[in-house]
Design an enzyme around this catalytic site. Structure first.
Site, PDB file in Angstrom:
ATOM      1  N   ARG A 107      48.161  28.511  72.895  1.00 17.26           N
ATOM      2  CA  ARG A 107      47.420  29.763  72.744  1.00 17.26           C
ATOM      3  C   ARG A 107      46.045  29.648  73.411  1.00 17.26           C
ATOM      4  NH1 ARG A 107      45.372  31.305  66.639  1.00 17.26           N
ATOM      5  NH2 ARG A 107      43.968  32.988  67.203  1.00 17.26           N
ATOM      6  N   ASN A 166      38.717  24.265  61.602  1.00 14.60           N
ATOM      7  CA  ASN A 166      40.099  24.714  61.404  1.00 14.60           C
ATOM      8  C   ASN A 166      40.822  25.093  62.703  1.00 14.60           C
ATOM      9  OD1 ASN A 166      38.522  27.021  61.585  1.00 14.60           O
ATOM     10  ND2 ASN A 166      39.725  28.179  60.098  1.00 14.60           N
ATOM     11  N   TYR A 167      40.061  25.473  63.731  1.00 21.70           N
ATOM     12  CA  TYR A 167      40.652  25.699  65.061  1.00 21.70           C
ATOM     13  C   TYR A 167      39.720  25.067  66.097  1.00 21.70           C
ATOM     14  CZ  TYR A 167      43.930  28.959  62.935  1.00 21.70           C
ATOM     15  OH  TYR A 167      44.928  29.512  62.156  1.00 21.70           O
ATOM     16  N   LYS A 219      29.322  21.411  70.775  1.00 23.43           N
ATOM     17  CA  LYS A 219      29.179  20.471  69.658  1.00 23.43           C
ATOM     18  C   LYS A 219      30.407  20.706  68.791  1.00 23.43           C
ATOM     19  CE  LYS A 219      28.323  19.449  65.651  1.00 23.43           C
ATOM     20  NZ  LYS A 219      29.395  18.699  64.942  1.00 23.43           N
ATOM     21  N   ASP A 245      28.602  29.185  55.892  1.00 22.07           N
ATOM     22  CA  ASP A 245      27.202  29.534  55.627  1.00 22.07           C
ATOM     23  C   ASP A 245      26.214  28.816  56.550  1.00 22.07           C
ATOM     24  OD1 ASP A 245      27.967  31.259  53.729  1.00 22.07           O
ATOM     25  OD2 ASP A 245      27.127  30.170  52.007  1.00 22.07           O
ATOM     26  N   GLY A 275      26.051  29.044  59.490  1.00 26.56           N
ATOM     27  CA  GLY A 275      25.633  30.057  60.466  1.00 26.56           C
ATOM     28  C   GLY A 275      24.403  30.825  60.004  1.00 26.56           C
ATOM     29  N   GLU A 304      30.340  34.107  63.938  1.00 26.56           N
ATOM     30  CA  GLU A 304      31.613  34.447  63.283  1.00 26.56           C
ATOM     31  C   GLU A 304      31.660  33.591  62.029  1.00 26.56           C
ATOM     32  OE1 GLU A 304      34.556  35.231  67.060  1.00 26.56           O
ATOM     33  OE2 GLU A 304      34.354  33.207  66.338  1.00 26.56           O
ATOM     34  N   CYS A 351      39.929  31.710  58.327  1.00 32.05           N
ATOM     35  CA  CYS A 351      38.924  32.715  57.958  1.00 32.05           C
ATOM     36  C   CYS A 351      39.611  34.031  57.609  1.00 32.05           C
ATOM     37  CB  CYS A 351      37.925  32.903  59.082  1.00 32.05           C
ATOM     38  SG  CYS A 351      38.662  33.433  60.621  1.00 32.05           S
ATOM     39  N   THR A 352      40.758  34.269  58.239  1.00 31.48           N
ATOM     40  CA  THR A 352      41.453  35.540  58.025  1.00 31.48           C
ATOM     41  C   THR A 352      42.515  35.449  56.924  1.00 31.48           C
ATOM     42  OG1 THR A 352      42.975  34.970  59.786  1.00 31.48           O
ATOM     43  CG2 THR A 352      41.130  36.379  60.389  1.00 31.48           C
ATOM     44  N   GLU A 384      34.997  31.684  48.609  1.00 33.37           N
ATOM     45  CA  GLU A 384      36.062  31.400  49.574  1.00 33.37           C
ATOM     46  C   GLU A 384      36.577  29.980  49.316  1.00 33.37           C
ATOM     47  OE1 GLU A 384      34.507  30.898  53.552  1.00 33.37           O
ATOM     48  OE2 GLU A 384      36.351  31.607  54.483  1.00 33.37           O
ATOM     49  N   ARG A 437      43.576  37.002  63.286  1.00 36.14           N
ATOM     50  CA  ARG A 437      42.602  37.053  64.375  1.00 36.14           C
ATOM     51  C   ARG A 437      43.271  37.556  65.658  1.00 36.14           C
ATOM     52  NH1 ARG A 437      37.662  34.034  65.819  1.00 36.14           N
ATOM     53  NH2 ARG A 437      37.557  33.985  68.053  1.00 36.14           N
TER      54      ARG A 437
HETATM   55  P1  NAP Z   1      30.861  24.762  58.701  1.00 36.88           P
HETATM   56  O1  NAP Z   1      30.760  23.700  57.671  1.00 36.88           O
HETATM   57  O2  NAP Z   1      29.917  25.882  58.688  1.00 36.88           O
HETATM   58  O3  NAP Z   1      30.777  23.985  60.116  1.00 36.88           O
HETATM   59  C1  NAP Z   1      30.944  24.688  61.333  1.00 36.88           C
HETATM   60  C2  NAP Z   1      30.338  23.893  62.461  1.00 36.88           C
HETATM   61  O4  NAP Z   1      28.926  23.772  62.256  1.00 36.88           O
HETATM   62  C3  NAP Z   1      30.866  22.453  62.580  1.00 36.88           C
HETATM   63  O5  NAP Z   1      31.016  22.153  63.941  1.00 36.88           O
HETATM   64  C4  NAP Z   1      29.742  21.634  61.957  1.00 36.88           C
HETATM   65  O6  NAP Z   1      29.695  20.309  62.427  1.00 36.88           O
HETATM   66  C5  NAP Z   1      28.541  22.416  62.449  1.00 36.88           C
HETATM   67  N1  NAP Z   1      27.301  22.168  61.722  1.00 36.88           N
HETATM   68  C6  NAP Z   1      27.115  21.663  60.485  1.00 36.88           C
HETATM   69  N2  NAP Z   1      25.795  21.628  60.188  1.00 36.88           N
HETATM   70  C7  NAP Z   1      25.134  22.114  61.266  1.00 36.88           C
HETATM   71  C8  NAP Z   1      23.770  22.355  61.561  1.00 36.88           C
HETATM   72  N3  NAP Z   1      22.812  22.079  60.707  1.00 36.88           N
HETATM   73  N4  NAP Z   1      23.473  22.882  62.748  1.00 36.88           N
HETATM   74  C9  NAP Z   1      24.427  23.187  63.649  1.00 36.88           C
HETATM   75  N5  NAP Z   1      25.749  23.003  63.419  1.00 36.88           N
HETATM   76  C10 NAP Z   1      26.088  22.470  62.234  1.00 36.88           C
HETATM   77  O7  NAP Z   1      32.327  25.396  58.683  1.00 36.88           O
HETATM   78  P2  NAP Z   1      33.729  24.662  58.626  1.00 36.88           P
HETATM   79  O8  NAP Z   1      33.933  24.056  57.282  1.00 36.88           O
HETATM   80  O9  NAP Z   1      33.900  23.796  59.824  1.00 36.88           O
HETATM   81  O10 NAP Z   1      34.725  25.901  58.820  1.00 36.88           O
HETATM   82  C11 NAP Z   1      35.143  26.709  57.754  1.00 36.88           C
HETATM   83  C12 NAP Z   1      34.369  28.006  57.707  1.00 36.88           C
HETATM   84  O11 NAP Z   1      34.459  28.663  58.969  1.00 36.88           O
HETATM   85  C13 NAP Z   1      34.946  28.987  56.702  1.00 36.88           C
HETATM   86  O12 NAP Z   1      33.904  29.616  56.018  1.00 36.88           O
HETATM   87  C14 NAP Z   1      35.702  29.977  57.580  1.00 36.88           C
HETATM   88  O13 NAP Z   1      35.885  31.232  56.982  1.00 36.88           O
HETATM   89  C15 NAP Z   1      34.831  30.021  58.784  1.00 36.88           C
HETATM   90  N6  NAP Z   1      35.552  30.496  59.967  1.00 36.88           N
HETATM   91  C16 NAP Z   1      35.201  31.718  60.485  1.00 36.88           C
HETATM   92  C17 NAP Z   1      35.904  32.219  61.569  1.00 36.88           C
HETATM   93  C18 NAP Z   1      35.572  33.559  62.154  1.00 36.88           C
HETATM   94  O14 NAP Z   1      35.986  33.815  63.269  1.00 36.88           O
HETATM   95  N7  NAP Z   1      34.840  34.410  61.463  1.00 36.88           N
HETATM   96  C19 NAP Z   1      36.934  31.467  62.136  1.00 36.88           C
HETATM   97  C20 NAP Z   1      37.244  30.228  61.592  1.00 36.88           C
HETATM   98  C21 NAP Z   1      36.536  29.740  60.503  1.00 36.88           C
HETATM   99  P3  NAP Z   1      30.197  19.076  61.493  1.00 36.88           P
HETATM  100  O15 NAP Z   1      31.667  19.238  61.362  1.00 36.88           O
HETATM  101  O16 NAP Z   1      29.810  17.887  62.284  1.00 36.88           O
HETATM  102  O17 NAP Z   1      29.477  19.194  60.198  1.00 36.88           O
END
Ligand code: NAP
Length: 473
Positions: free
Chosen positions: A116, A169-170, A192, A247, A249, A264, A298-299, A391, A451
Site C-alpha cells: 500500500r 502503528n503504521y 524521525k 498527545d 502532537g 494527525e 487511530c480509526t 483511547e 483511513r
Molecule cells: P506517540 O507516542 O505520540 O508517538 C508518535 C511519534 O512521536 C513517535 O515517532 C515518537 O517517537 C515521537 N515522539 C515522542 N516524543 C516526542 C517528542 N517529544 N518530540 C517529537 N516526537 C516525539 O504515538 P504512538 O503511540 O506512536 O501512536 C499512537 C497514537 O497515534 C494514537 O493516539 C493514535 O490514535 C495516533 N494515530 C493517529 C493517526 C491519524 O492519522 N490521526 C494515525 C495513526 C495513529 P518514539 O517512538 O521514539 O517515542
C-alpha cells in the site's frame, strides 16, 4: 532476515545505522536504543541513538540538498519516486518481517502495509505532476476599484526541510504518506521514525536510497522521541513539521516555532447504531473496525453507542464473532496479537480495572499474557468510566446504551477527540443528518471508519474539539 541482502549495508554489527548525506552512518554517541519485540518481550533490534550535533549536520545537509532538488524538473522527481515505489514493493517481504517483529503486526497485514505504501508513493508522483504542473493567472479588474493594469501568476513552491514524525502503528505507511508528497513538491526530508517500527522505516528509507535520490535529500535519524524529539521539533532548520501520533502532537504544537504544522492525532471514533440498522452488518463492522490489529488504529471504532432496544441483540452477535477471533503470535497471522509495549498493556489494564470497579458488564473474562490482551467487549459502560472517553489503543471496546440519537451525538461531540465516526441505519436521510451533527472529520455510513483508500481526504484533526480544548486556556 532484517539487515541482510540488499539491506546489509544498513547494519553495523548488531545496530542499525542512521541515514544522511546519501550514506549509512554509525552515531558518535556510541549508544543504541533497543527495540523490544512485543511478543517475546526481548530485544529484537537496536538502532543508533543520534546526538544533537548529528541532528545539526543532518539539517544542514537537508537544507543544501533541498535547494538543488527544488530545481530538479517535476517529471524527474516523479520518475525517482516511481522507482522507489517499485523497489519498496519488491522488498515487501523483509520490510514486513520487521513490522511483525517490532510492532507485532499480523504477517499478512504487514505485507499489505508495504505494498500500500509503494502504491501511495506512485500515486503521489502522478498526482504531484498534475497538481504542481498547474498555476493560476489572475487579472486585476476582477477586484473592485481596479483597471486591467496588472496580471498575477502564481504557482506552488516547496517549503524547504520537512520534519516527518510517524507513529508506531503504521511506521512505513505513515512515513511515506509524508515523504511522497514532500519530495514530489521539491522539499527535503528529515524522518524521525517511531522507536518501535524504526527498523522497518530504515529499510523503507533504503529503498529510496537504492532508487538513487540525490545525497542529503532524505535523511533518517533515530533515537527515542523523549530524548531527541524536542531538539528536532524546535530546530531552526525545520521549515514544516508533519506529525502523526497521540498527545505528543499537542506538546509539539506548543513548542514548535513559526512553521506550518500538519497534525494527525488520536481518536475515540464513535459508532452510533439506530434501531433499524442491519445488525449482522453492524456486528461484523464492529469486530473488524474495533479489533483489527488489536484495536491499535487511530480509526478503530473506540466506543459503541447503541439504541437500548437493539443493544442485547447486537451484543450477542458481536460476542459470537469475537469468540471466533484467533489470539496469538503475529507470525501465525492471528487476529489479535500482543500490543506494542508493556506500558501500553498496563495502560489498557488500568482502563479495564476502572470499568470493573464501576461495574461495567464484562462480556468475556479479562485475560492477559504478557503484552497479549484477549478481545474484550464491555457492556453497560457509563460516562463516569474512563473507557467511555479515553483511547485504549488495544482490543477492548466499550458499549454505551443510549435512549435517543441525540444522546449518541452528544457523547460523540463531548469527546476530546474528533477524528472519525460511523453511523448505522437503513434510513439514508437520518444517516446524513446524524453524520452532519457529529463533530468528526469523517463519518462513514453503514461502514466502519477507515483511513483508506489513501487518496481520500484525511487531514481532519485541525481544528478539532481536542485541539480547541487543549490549546485554548
Ligand atoms: P506517540 O507516542 O505520540 O508517538 C508518535 C511519534 O512521536 C513517535 O515517532 C515518537 O517517537 C515521537 N515522539 C515522542 N516524543 C516526542 C517528542 N517529544 N518530540 C517529537 N516526537 C516525539 O504515538 P504512538 O503511540 O506512536 O501512536 C499512537 C497514537 O497515534 C494514537 O493516539 C493514535 O490514535 C495516533 N494515530 C493517529 C493517526 C491519524 O492519522 N490521526 C494515525 C495513526 C495513529 P518514539 O517512538 O521514539 O517515542
Amino acid at each position: 532476515m532484517a539487515g541482510s541482502g540488499v539491506f546489509a549495508e544498513i547494519l553495523d554489527g548488531d545496530v542499525f545505522k542512521y541515514y544522511t548525506d546519501g550514506a549509512w552512518k554509525t552515531s558518535s554517541s556510541g549508544k543504541s536504543v533497543p527495540i523490544i519485540n512485543p511478543t517475546t518481550r526481548s530485544t529484537q533490534y537496536k538502532v543508533q541513538a543520534c546526538t544533537q550535533e548529528e541532528v545539526n549536520k543532518v539539517m544542514e545537509t537537508a537544507k543544501t540538498a533541498q535547494k538543488l532538488w527544488a530545481k530538479t524538473p517535476l517529471w524527474k522527481r516523479a520518475e525517482l519516486l516511481h522507482k522507489a515505489a517499485a523497489i519498496l514493493k519488491e522488498q515487501k517481504a523483509p520490510i514486513a518481517e520487521c513490522l511483525v517483529k517490532e510492532i507485532a503486526k499480523p504477517a499478512k497485514d504487514a505485507v499489505t502495509e508495504v505494498v500500500r505504501s509503494g502504491d501511495l508513493v506512485s500515486y503521489c508522483a502522478e498526482e504531484g505532476v498534475r497538481i504542481l504542473g498547474e498555476g493560476k493567472f489572475l487579472v486585476s479588474d476582477s477586484f473592485p476599484g481596479n483597471e486591467r493594469s496588472k496580471y498575477c501568476l502564481t504557482s506552488k513552491i516547496p517549503l524547504g526541510v520537512i520534519l516527518a514524525i510517524p507513529p508506531f502503528n503504521y511506521p512505513v505507511n505513515l512515513a511515506v504518506s509524508k515523504i511522497g508528497p514532500a519530495l514530489i513538491a521539491g522539499n527535503s526530508l528529515v524522518l524521525k521514525p517511531p522507536t518501535q517500527g524504526a527498523v522497518a522505516a530504515l529499510h523503507m528509507v533504503h529503498c529510496f536510497h537504492l532508487a538513487g535520490f540525490p545525497k542529503g535529500l532524505i535523511n533518517c535519524v533515530t533515537g527515542r522521541g523523549s530524548e531527541i524529539g524536542d531538539f528536532l521539533t524546535m530546530h531552526p532548520g525545520v521549515d514544516c513539521i508533519s506529525f502523526t501520533g497521540g498527545d505528543t502532537g499537542i506538546a509539539i504544537s506548543k513548542k514548535a516555532g513559526m512553521v506550518p504544522l500538519q497534525m494527525e492525532l488520536g481518536g475515540k471514533d464513535a459508532c452510533i447504531i439506530l434501531e433499524d440498522a442491519d445488525l449482522d452488518l453492524v456486528a461484523s463492522s464492529i469486530v473488524k473496525g474495533g479489533f483489527s490489529y488489536s484495536g491499535q488504529r487511530c480509526t478503530a471504532i473506540k466506543v459503541v453507542l447503541v439504541m437500548e432496544s437493539v443493544a442485547d441483540a447486537l451484543v450477542e452477535k458481536v460476542n459470537a464473532k469475537l469468540a471466533k477471533l484467533t489470539v496469538g503470535a503475529p507470525e501465525d497471522d492471528c487476529d489479535i496479537t500482543p500490543v506494542v509495549t508493556e506500558s501500553s498493556a498496563n495502560f489498557i489494564e488500568g482502563l479495564v480495572t476502572d470499568a470493573k470497579q464501576k461495574e461495567a458488564t464484562f462480556c468475556q473474562e479479562y485475560k492477559r499474557e504478557g503484552n497479549l490482551i484477549y478481545p474484550l467487549l464491555l457492556d453497560n459502560v457509563r460516562p463516569d468510566m474512563r473507557i467511555a472517553w479515553e483511547e485504549p489503543f488495544g482490543p477492548v471496546l466499550p458499549v454505551i446504551r443510549i435512549n435517543s440519537v441525540e444522546e449518541g451525538i452528544h457523547h460523540c461531540n463531548a469527546s476530546n477527540f474528533g477524528l472519525q465516526g460511523c453511523v448505522f441505519t437503513r434510513d439514508i436521510n437520518k444517516a446524513i443528518l446524524i453524520g452532519d451533527a457529529m463533530e468528526t472529520g469523517t463519518v462513514q455510513i453503514n461502514s466502519a471508519p477507515a483511513r483508506g483508500p489513501d487518496h481520500f481526504p484525511f487531514q481532519v484533526n485541525f481544528p478539532t474539539p481536542l485541539l480547541k480544548k487543549k490549546l485554548m486556556p
